[in-house]
Scaffold this active site. Sequence first.
Site, PDB file in Angstrom:
ATOM      1  N   HIS A 166     -52.466 101.153 -74.508  1.00  0.00           N
ATOM      2  CA  HIS A 166     -52.901 102.365 -73.779  1.00  0.00           C
ATOM      3  C   HIS A 166     -52.623 103.563 -74.679  1.00  0.00           C
ATOM      4  O   HIS A 166     -51.541 103.673 -75.246  1.00  0.00           O
ATOM      5  CB  HIS A 166     -52.141 102.485 -72.466  1.00  0.00           C
ATOM      6  CG  HIS A 166     -52.766 103.442 -71.494  1.00  0.00           C
ATOM      7  ND1 HIS A 166     -52.827 104.798 -71.731  1.00  0.00           N
ATOM      8  CD2 HIS A 166     -53.373 103.242 -70.299  1.00  0.00           C
ATOM      9  CE1 HIS A 166     -53.445 105.383 -70.715  1.00  0.00           C
ATOM     10  NE2 HIS A 166     -53.789 104.470 -69.834  1.00  0.00           N
TER      11      HIS A 166
ATOM     12  N   ARG B 185     -60.591  95.676 -72.076  1.00  0.00           N
ATOM     13  CA  ARG B 185     -60.852  95.907 -70.652  1.00  0.00           C
ATOM     14  C   ARG B 185     -61.221  97.358 -70.376  1.00  0.00           C
ATOM     15  O   ARG B 185     -60.572  98.289 -70.872  1.00  0.00           O
ATOM     16  CB  ARG B 185     -59.605  95.553 -69.840  1.00  0.00           C
ATOM     17  CG  ARG B 185     -59.684  95.961 -68.379  1.00  0.00           C
ATOM     18  CD  ARG B 185     -58.465  95.531 -67.614  1.00  0.00           C
ATOM     19  NE  ARG B 185     -57.277  96.245 -68.004  1.00  0.00           N
ATOM     20  CZ  ARG B 185     -56.796  97.317 -67.378  1.00  0.00           C
ATOM     21  NH1 ARG B 185     -57.419  97.822 -66.321  1.00  0.00           N
ATOM     22  NH2 ARG B 185     -55.684  97.892 -67.792  1.00  0.00           N
TER      23      ARG B 185
HETATM   24  P1  FAD Z   1     -48.407  91.562 -61.510  1.00  0.00           P
HETATM   25  O1  FAD Z   1     -48.745  92.659 -60.594  1.00  0.00           O
HETATM   26  O2  FAD Z   1     -47.746  91.911 -62.771  1.00  0.00           O
HETATM   27  O3  FAD Z   1     -47.489  90.502 -60.727  1.00  0.00           O
HETATM   28  C1  FAD Z   1     -46.905  89.437 -61.407  1.00  0.00           C
HETATM   29  C2  FAD Z   1     -45.853  88.834 -60.508  1.00  0.00           C
HETATM   30  O4  FAD Z   1     -45.390  87.603 -61.050  1.00  0.00           O
HETATM   31  C3  FAD Z   1     -44.610  89.699 -60.349  1.00  0.00           C
HETATM   32  O5  FAD Z   1     -44.249  89.671 -58.994  1.00  0.00           O
HETATM   33  C4  FAD Z   1     -43.569  88.991 -61.199  1.00  0.00           C
HETATM   34  O6  FAD Z   1     -42.239  89.216 -60.792  1.00  0.00           O
HETATM   35  C5  FAD Z   1     -43.977  87.547 -60.984  1.00  0.00           C
HETATM   36  N1  FAD Z   1     -43.544  86.602 -62.015  1.00  0.00           N
HETATM   37  C6  FAD Z   1     -43.751  86.634 -63.350  1.00  0.00           C
HETATM   38  N2  FAD Z   1     -43.217  85.548 -63.938  1.00  0.00           N
HETATM   39  C7  FAD Z   1     -42.675  84.802 -62.954  1.00  0.00           C
HETATM   40  C8  FAD Z   1     -41.958  83.579 -62.926  1.00  0.00           C
HETATM   41  N3  FAD Z   1     -41.678  82.877 -64.037  1.00  0.00           N
HETATM   42  N4  FAD Z   1     -41.525  83.106 -61.743  1.00  0.00           N
HETATM   43  C9  FAD Z   1     -41.761  83.791 -60.594  1.00  0.00           C
HETATM   44  N5  FAD Z   1     -42.419  84.969 -60.562  1.00  0.00           N
HETATM   45  C10 FAD Z   1     -42.866  85.461 -61.727  1.00  0.00           C
HETATM   46  N6  FAD Z   1     -55.091  98.328 -63.541  1.00  0.00           N
HETATM   47  C11 FAD Z   1     -56.102  98.915 -62.866  1.00  0.00           C
HETATM   48  O7  FAD Z   1     -57.091  98.263 -62.536  1.00  0.00           O
HETATM   49  N7  FAD Z   1     -56.000 100.226 -62.510  1.00  0.00           N
HETATM   50  C12 FAD Z   1     -54.941 101.014 -62.830  1.00  0.00           C
HETATM   51  O8  FAD Z   1     -54.891 102.169 -62.488  1.00  0.00           O
HETATM   52  C13 FAD Z   1     -53.882 100.409 -63.580  1.00  0.00           C
HETATM   53  N8  FAD Z   1     -52.809 101.143 -63.951  1.00  0.00           N
HETATM   54  C14 FAD Z   1     -51.758 100.512 -64.567  1.00  0.00           C
HETATM   55  C15 FAD Z   1     -50.610 101.247 -64.856  1.00  0.00           C
HETATM   56  C16 FAD Z   1     -49.495 100.621 -65.390  1.00  0.00           C
HETATM   57  C17 FAD Z   1     -48.266 101.408 -65.710  1.00  0.00           C
HETATM   58  C18 FAD Z   1     -49.542  99.230 -65.654  1.00  0.00           C
HETATM   59  C19 FAD Z   1     -48.361  98.530 -66.221  1.00  0.00           C
HETATM   60  C20 FAD Z   1     -50.692  98.496 -65.396  1.00  0.00           C
HETATM   61  C21 FAD Z   1     -51.806  99.139 -64.847  1.00  0.00           C
HETATM   62  N9  FAD Z   1     -52.973  98.434 -64.561  1.00  0.00           N
HETATM   63  C22 FAD Z   1     -53.991  99.037 -63.890  1.00  0.00           C
HETATM   64  C23 FAD Z   1     -53.041  96.982 -64.780  1.00  0.00           C
HETATM   65  C24 FAD Z   1     -52.777  96.277 -63.453  1.00  0.00           C
HETATM   66  O9  FAD Z   1     -51.793  96.980 -62.734  1.00  0.00           O
HETATM   67  C25 FAD Z   1     -52.308  94.855 -63.651  1.00  0.00           C
HETATM   68  O10 FAD Z   1     -53.114  94.202 -64.583  1.00  0.00           O
HETATM   69  C26 FAD Z   1     -52.377  94.097 -62.324  1.00  0.00           C
HETATM   70  O11 FAD Z   1     -51.675  94.807 -61.337  1.00  0.00           O
HETATM   71  C27 FAD Z   1     -51.813  92.703 -62.504  1.00  0.00           C
HETATM   72  O12 FAD Z   1     -51.663  92.111 -61.242  1.00  0.00           O
HETATM   73  P2  FAD Z   1     -51.127  90.617 -61.162  1.00  0.00           P
HETATM   74  O13 FAD Z   1     -50.997  90.311 -59.723  1.00  0.00           O
HETATM   75  O14 FAD Z   1     -51.947  89.760 -62.014  1.00  0.00           O
HETATM   76  O15 FAD Z   1     -49.689  90.681 -61.871  1.00  0.00           O
HETATM   77  C1  SIN Z   2     -54.348 104.437 -66.187  1.00  0.00           C
HETATM   78  O1  SIN Z   2     -54.176 104.978 -65.095  1.00  0.00           O
HETATM   79  O2  SIN Z   2     -54.544 105.045 -67.244  1.00  0.00           O
HETATM   80  C2  SIN Z   2     -54.316 102.951 -66.263  1.00  0.00           C
HETATM   81  C3  SIN Z   2     -55.590 102.420 -65.768  1.00  0.00           C
HETATM   82  C4  SIN Z   2     -55.760 100.981 -66.144  1.00  0.00           C
HETATM   83  O3  SIN Z   2     -54.928 100.376 -66.808  1.00  0.00           O
HETATM   84  O4  SIN Z   2     -56.793 100.427 -65.763  1.00  0.00           O
END
Ligand code: FAD
Ligand code: SIN
Length: 510
Positions: free
Chosen positions: A232, A375
């Site tokens: 980012h 992405r």
């Molecule tokens: P996560 O939300 O990361 O959840 C993973 C889960 O797995 C967690 O609960 C974790 O504890 C658990 N876990 C991991 N390993 C294990 C294990 N071995 N055993 C048990 N549990 C485990 N995307 C957008 O589309 N829009 C945005 O505005 C945006 N802003 C972002 C801002 C930030 C600061 C960040 C970091 C990311 C952002 N993203 C955004 C990306 C997006 O948030 C993530 O890609 C998305 O939320 C991932 O969701 P997920 O459910 O796949 O994983």
């Molecule tokens: C951001 O708010 O800049 C993050 C958005 C994203 O990761 O999609």
Amino acid sequence: MIQTNFLIIGSGVAGLTFAVKIAEQFPNKKVTIVTKANENESNTKYAQGGIAIVTDKLEDSYQKHIEDTIICGDGLCDEAVVEMVITEGPKRLKELIEWGAKFDKNNQGTLDLGKEGGHSENRVVHHKDQTGQEIQRAILTQVHRKENISVLDYHLALDLITENNRCLGAYVLDQKTNEVLTFQSDFTLLATGGIGHIYGHTTNPVIATGDGIAMAHRANASIKEMEFIQFHPTALYDSRTGTSFLISEAVRGFGAHLRTKNGHQFMLDYDPRGDLASRDIVSQCIDLELKKSGEECVYLDCTHLDLEPFVKHFPMIYNHCKNLGIDIAKDWIPVVPAQHYLCGGIEVDKTGRTSVENLFACGECSRTGLHGANRLASNSLLEALVYSDKIYHFLAENPFENKPLESKVTDWKISQKPKINPDYVSNRKAELQLLMRQNAGIVRNDIDLLKAKETLVDWQKEIKNTIENHQVNAELYELHNMITIGLLIVQMSIDRNFNRGGFVKLRIEN
Ligand code: FAD
Ligand code: SIN
């Protein structure tokens, strides 16, 4: 031995959304979520900008969002997947709103739509600058209402249990009792999120250690495109901390400009879209500018923007900066690129199935083909919402035979072994993060990648041995996973012979 019908590993948007849907479809089946920290800790919780969805059909269209996604993915997106995900957006948004998620509205009472890099239109639905937290709150409320869902927090999945390329469940460490539990499940979903802490300097929280991808790799599932790491462009520059606070791209969509220390608006030198070029391009340009100037950071200038609407839209960013002594009305915000997202991961088909039978993957740990080489901003939450729905439909439409679970699974073997020295884990982790930043960062080359590979192969051997000879330990397992992920990134970077999107490799003559 604990038996469950659906074992979900991870409690971010992907795992939680699937849990609600499958629990509602099969009220007599057991749904178990294991998650390694607090139930609301995840990358999801920190999402700021929002969800990219076409809601305004006058100015915007599916076709425009599809084109933006494909341009951003630099020719490597699966176009059928792009179309499927984007056209399902409005339905998934409606569902979130029905579950209680609140999104900001404008003065006309319609959804307030933000803009981010690579988007040709305003289409980012958001809740101030805390969209992820709001989504997670709403879905967790639904999870808590379902009697057939159990959420086990501080439970870290160690490894999948497989036999003949079929997933039978997982071994899970209860971090409160230090006991390893054996879960036998009909279906297992990996929803373990990202990998940021492999790099140390990342916008991701500490849970992001790539566990699900490493476990899937050990279970021989197909893993793809790990070389496409998204950096980012605008993480707040703070030399003291590892985890980098994000300054949302929506701030540039709101009119902020990137400047060098001397005030030059450098993005216009590189791309006609200027500050709103896609984030792979902006990160690469900042990297170039910093190498040219020898400075530690560039700056985001918000001083010309109207303060009141800024604070209304970005209260968390405004307050975070204020607490650090940065007054955005007068001061430029120091920013640097930081690891943010993994575009590749566990390969899945259009129904979320991995190459291992009865094993599904969803969210950031999966590789669907939506993102290609980079992405598009705010397409990640959308992808997780659409694919959790696809997996749910697949299982609802192909009901499994109602027979008792076969008991082929053996319990984890317990034996008395010494405890690991925590210094070994923390030192090796810091070395790994430095190695990845230096040898597999924004701009790579084969010489550095090959050196990194050699080191990682040695560490991989060492850690397998260390694990075998010590008591089971969460941090040691995470380190094992991080080394595996490092190796996958490095190997796939060596294998890729052309630059695309977020992947840049320079040719260096020996
Ligand atoms: P996560 O939300 O990361 O959840 C993973 C889960 O797995 C967690 O609960 C974790 O504890 C658990 N876990 C991991 N390993 C294990 C294990 N071995 N055993 C048990 N549990 C485990 N995307 C957008 O589309 N829009 C945005 O505005 C945006 N802003 C972002 C801002 C930030 C600061 C960040 C970091 C990311 C952002 N993203 C955004 C990306 C997006 O948030 C993530 O890609 C998305 O939320 C991932 O969701 P997920 O459910 O796949 O994983
Ligand atoms: C951001 O708010 O800049 C993050 C958005 C994203 O990761 O999609």
